[in-house]
Design a protein around this motif. Structure first.
Motif, PDB file in Angstrom:
ATOM      1  N   UNK A 164      -6.006  -7.685  -0.542  1.00 28.81           N
ATOM      2  CA  UNK A 164      -5.239  -6.677  -1.288  1.00 28.81           C
ATOM      3  C   UNK A 164      -6.137  -5.548  -1.772  1.00 28.81           C
ATOM      4  N   UNK A 165      -7.365  -5.880  -2.177  1.00 28.06           N
ATOM      5  CA  UNK A 165      -8.293  -4.847  -2.642  1.00 28.06           C
ATOM      6  C   UNK A 165      -8.618  -3.884  -1.514  1.00 28.06           C
ATOM      7  N   UNK A 166      -8.942  -4.403  -0.333  1.00 27.92           N
ATOM      8  CA  UNK A 166      -9.317  -3.549   0.791  1.00 27.92           C
ATOM      9  C   UNK A 166      -8.152  -2.705   1.293  1.00 27.92           C
ATOM     10  N   UNK A 174      -8.523   1.763  -9.688  1.00 29.93           N
ATOM     11  CA  UNK A 174      -7.429   2.160  -8.790  1.00 29.93           C
ATOM     12  C   UNK A 174      -6.509   3.189  -9.440  1.00 29.93           C
ATOM     13  N   UNK A 175      -5.861   3.984  -8.609  1.00 36.45           N
ATOM     14  CA  UNK A 175      -4.926   4.996  -9.114  1.00 36.45           C
ATOM     15  C   UNK A 175      -3.556   4.370  -9.352  1.00 36.45           C
ATOM     16  N   UNK A 176      -2.721   5.076 -10.100  1.00 37.06           N
ATOM     17  CA  UNK A 176      -1.358   4.601 -10.356  1.00 37.06           C
ATOM     18  C   UNK A 176      -0.578   4.474  -9.052  1.00 37.06           C
ATOM     19  N   UNK A 177      -0.811   5.395  -8.133  1.00 38.76           N
ATOM     20  CA  UNK A 177      -0.097   5.349  -6.855  1.00 38.76           C
ATOM     21  C   UNK A 177      -0.503   4.109  -6.056  1.00 38.76           C
ATOM     22  N   UNK A 178      -1.781   3.773  -6.062  1.00 42.20           N
ATOM     23  CA  UNK A 178      -2.246   2.581  -5.348  1.00 42.20           C
ATOM     24  C   UNK A 178      -1.631   1.317  -5.950  1.00 42.20           C
ATOM     25  N   UNK A 179      -1.587   1.249  -7.282  1.00 44.97           N
ATOM     26  CA  UNK A 179      -0.999   0.081  -7.948  1.00 44.97           C
ATOM     27  C   UNK A 179       0.486  -0.020  -7.644  1.00 44.97           C
ATOM     28  N   UNK A 180       1.160   1.119  -7.587  1.00 41.44           N
ATOM     29  CA  UNK A 180       2.598   1.102  -7.284  1.00 41.44           C
ATOM     30  C   UNK A 180       2.833   0.587  -5.868  1.00 41.44           C
ATOM     31  N   UNK A 181       2.005   1.016  -4.911  1.00 43.23           N
ATOM     32  CA  UNK A 181       2.162   0.538  -3.538  1.00 43.23           C
ATOM     33  C   UNK A 181       1.876  -0.967  -3.456  1.00 43.23           C
ATOM     34  N   UNK A 182       0.878  -1.439  -4.218  1.00 41.68           N
ATOM     35  CA  UNK A 182       0.559  -2.870  -4.221  1.00 41.68           C
ATOM     36  C   UNK A 182       1.722  -3.681  -4.775  1.00 41.68           C
ATOM     37  N   UNK A 183       2.297  -3.251  -5.883  1.00 36.11           N
ATOM     38  CA  UNK A 183       3.404  -4.008  -6.483  1.00 36.11           C
ATOM     39  C   UNK A 183       4.630  -3.990  -5.568  1.00 36.11           C
ATOM     40  N   UNK A 184       4.864  -2.890  -4.885  1.00 34.69           N
ATOM     41  CA  UNK A 184       5.981  -2.846  -3.932  1.00 34.69           C
ATOM     42  C   UNK A 184       5.740  -3.828  -2.787  1.00 34.69           C
ATOM     43  N   UNK A 185       4.496  -3.940  -2.361  1.00 36.81           N
ATOM     44  CA  UNK A 185       4.148  -4.896  -1.299  1.00 36.81           C
ATOM     45  C   UNK A 185       4.365  -6.338  -1.768  1.00 36.81           C
ATOM     46  N   UNK A 186       3.963  -6.628  -2.992  1.00 38.60           N
ATOM     47  CA  UNK A 186       4.174  -7.973  -3.540  1.00 38.60           C
ATOM     48  C   UNK A 186       5.657  -8.303  -3.593  1.00 38.60           C
ATOM     49  N   UNK A 187       6.451  -7.329  -3.977  1.00 35.86           N
ATOM     50  CA  UNK A 187       7.901  -7.556  -4.055  1.00 35.86           C
ATOM     51  C   UNK A 187       8.473  -7.875  -2.673  1.00 35.86           C
ATOM     52  N   UNK A 188       8.010  -7.164  -1.654  1.00 38.41           N
ATOM     53  CA  UNK A 188       8.507  -7.423  -0.300  1.00 38.41           C
ATOM     54  C   UNK A 188       8.084  -8.810   0.186  1.00 38.41           C
ATOM     55  N   UNK A 272      -6.423  -9.257  -8.178  1.00 37.03           N
ATOM     56  CA  UNK A 272      -6.072 -10.630  -8.555  1.00 37.03           C
ATOM     57  C   UNK A 272      -5.185 -10.642  -9.789  1.00 37.03           C
ATOM     58  N   UNK A 273      -5.551  -9.851 -10.802  1.00 38.96           N
ATOM     59  CA  UNK A 273      -4.762  -9.827 -12.044  1.00 38.96           C
ATOM     60  C   UNK A 273      -3.368  -9.252 -11.801  1.00 38.96           C
ATOM     61  N   UNK A 274      -3.275  -8.237 -10.945  1.00 39.07           N
ATOM     62  CA  UNK A 274      -1.962  -7.657 -10.631  1.00 39.07           C
ATOM     63  C   UNK A 274      -1.081  -8.683  -9.931  1.00 39.07           C
ATOM     64  N   UNK A 275      -1.663  -9.436  -8.993  1.00 43.50           N
ATOM     65  CA  UNK A 275      -0.915 -10.473  -8.281  1.00 43.50           C
ATOM     66  C   UNK A 275      -0.461 -11.581  -9.229  1.00 43.50           C
ATOM     67  N   UNK A 276      -1.376 -12.088 -10.050  1.00 46.19           N
ATOM     68  CA  UNK A 276      -1.034 -13.200 -10.944  1.00 46.19           C
ATOM     69  C   UNK A 276      -0.022 -12.764 -11.994  1.00 46.19           C
TER      70      UNK A 276
END
Length: 504
Positions: A164-166, A174-188, A272-276
């Protein structure tokens, strides 16, 4: 039998060496870990880098030497996500065999989840529930929903912290946009599965990886606690959410400075913290409990053929018995004191206001109260406290271990003082519990003063202003037991607001 398990992971290579007894107790002999980062760039390029493979092979050469020195009887090595997905995995596995003699087995994601479940079941018991097990590796996350010690479902998803980091968090911080894309990916990827877990009524999440243990360690230090024993430590969903916010706002240099942080994992902790945090919020789990047993322990259990369906209570008793055997041998005195303690408990608990669930804690404190003699006779009660606090006791939460340890410490000389730092750290209900259990244990220990088991039975009766403890020693004399007990009644008399009298 002495066994070894090797876990060739996406971040680290671990080896665990342990002795397994006939009764199934596992005593760790050695642990060793090398951070090699096999997953670095491999999740985007599809190939393990030469540098990471060199580090891993060098580590495994030393692991093999250590296994030889430790006289290991059987060894099993497994590789997970980074190796599993790499196009050059066959050449890497062949090189390991050629240069170290170790045959590494590449396991599937579901096999990985199954081994993690067996380790957590052994260490936590997992009665009741449902419990959600979470193991965050470098390349994947393993999720297992467990009710009454049985898995309802298992999943292995490509959501590891390094991956996820890479892929998403390429800037630091990380930027807010990167975090938003990560959370959207987790949701999917796992949103629907987490909603199923919420619908099942998850009562807590158990974290089995070094990454999660680091999160719990940082959360504990943030609330002013010493690190101490990590197994069984907890962090609330709010604490993890606050920690996630702090981690993504700081750069790597600032994250390394956080108390409790594992510096070698600092770059992966925002992902890791965003995922958990996402898993906890979406599954409805109110807290995260750290479990220090994970994949390699599961491998070891399988190697020892000790995968079983014993309950949490059996896990607790098994680890208590193992600790008492290690430091007190047959422990006849501890068993006699436990028997007498439970007699006193049954007669006095209603008046003392002790919950029925504390009966087991008293028994365990009695079994372990004298293990400090293995260190030194003087102040052995304080040594017992230290050994209990720092032992690998499975199936307990940290408050329960603290109660057992403090009750054991209070069995001789001065009773537990209300102003002692350890007692003050507990909530009022736990403080009352410690004092009540210690009051009982002080008398039960005195009733076996000679360690000859001369007291066969006790009977407790009440009269106005008095509690009468009738002592049956048959044809044996119990003069020393009675004399010592009379000097230990002060705390129980005070808590019962009645004079405690001993009679033959």
């Amino acid at each position: 039998m002495r066994l070894a398990a090797i876990d060739v992971g996406s971040n680290s290579v671990h080896m665990l060496v342990a002795d397994v007894s006939r009764e199934g107790h596992i005593e760790v002999v050695d642990r060793v870990k090398e951070m090699v980062r096999l997953g670095r760039r491999s999740f985007t390029t599809g190939r393990l880098t030469p540098e990471a493979m060199d580090l891993a092979v060098r580590a495994l050469v030393n692991f093999k030497r250590l296994a030889r020195v430790r006289k290991v009887d059987r060894l099993r090595a497994v590789a997970t996500s980074a190796v599993r997905e790499a196009r050059n995995r066959a050449a890497f596995i062949a090189r390991i065999k050629r240069e170290t003699g170790i045959k590494v087995e590449i396991i599937s994601g579901l096999d990985e989840a199954r081994l993690i479940f067996h380790a957590a079941h052994h260490a936590l018991g997992l009665d009741g529930g449902p419990h959600l097990l979470v193991d965050v590796g470098g390349g994947s996350v393993e999720l297992v929903l467990v009710r009454d010690g049985r898995p309802l479902w298992m999943r292995s998803v490509k959501l590891g912290a390094a991956r996820l980091t890479e892929r998403f968090l390429t800037e630091d911080p990380p930027t807010h946009a990167q975090l938003a894309r990560l959370e959207a990916h987790l949701e999917r990827e796992i949103g629907a599965q987490m909603r199923k877990a919420r619908h099942a009524g998850v009562v807590r999440a158990g974290g089995n990886s070094g990454t999660i243990n680091t999160l719990v360690a940082v959360a504990r230090t943030a609330r002013g606690e010493e690190l101490g024993r990590l197994h069984g430590a907890t962090a609330s969903v709010r604490e993890i959410a606050d920690l996630q916010r702090d981690l993504v706002e700081a750069n790597a240099a600032l994250r390394v400075e956080l108390p409790g942080m594992d510096a070698k994992r600092a770059d992966l902790m925002p992902a890791a913290a965003t995922l958990v945090s996402y898993i906890l919020k979406k599954s409805g789990a109110p807290e995260l409990v750290a479990c220090t047993w994970a994949l390699r322990e599961g491998v070891l259990l399988g190697l020892a053929h000790k995968v079983d369906s014993r309950s949490a209570n059996e896990s607790r008793r098994r680890s208590i018995n193992a600790l008492s055997s290690r430091f007190a041998g047959a422990n006849d005195h501890g068993k006699q004191v436990a028997k007498l303690s439970l007699k006193l408990f049954d007669a006095t608990a209603p008046i003392l206001g002790l919950p029925k669930t504390s009966r087991e804690l008293l028994e365990f404190a009695a079994l372990l109260h004298d293990i400090g003699h293995a260190i030194d006779h003087d102040r052995h009660n304080r040594h017992s406290y230290y050994l209990i606090k720092n032992a690998e006791l499975f199936g307990f939460d940290q408050d329960e271990i603290e109660v057992i340890a403090q009750a054991a410490r209070g069995h001789r000389k001065q009773a537990p003082k209300l102003d002692s730092p350890e007692l003050k750290a507990l909530n009022p209900a736990r403080r009352r519990l410690v004092r009540g259990l210690a009051a009982i244990l002080r008398i039960a220990d005195a009733l076996d003063r000679t360690h000859f088991g001369v007291v066969n039975n006790i009977e407790v009766s009440y009269s106005p202003g008095r509690v009468i403890v009738g002592v049956d020693s048959g044809a044996e004399k119990a003069d020393l037991e009675l004399w010592t007990s009379e000097r230990r009644t002060d705390l129980l008399s005070r808590l019962l607001d009645r004079q405690v009298v001993l009679r033959r």
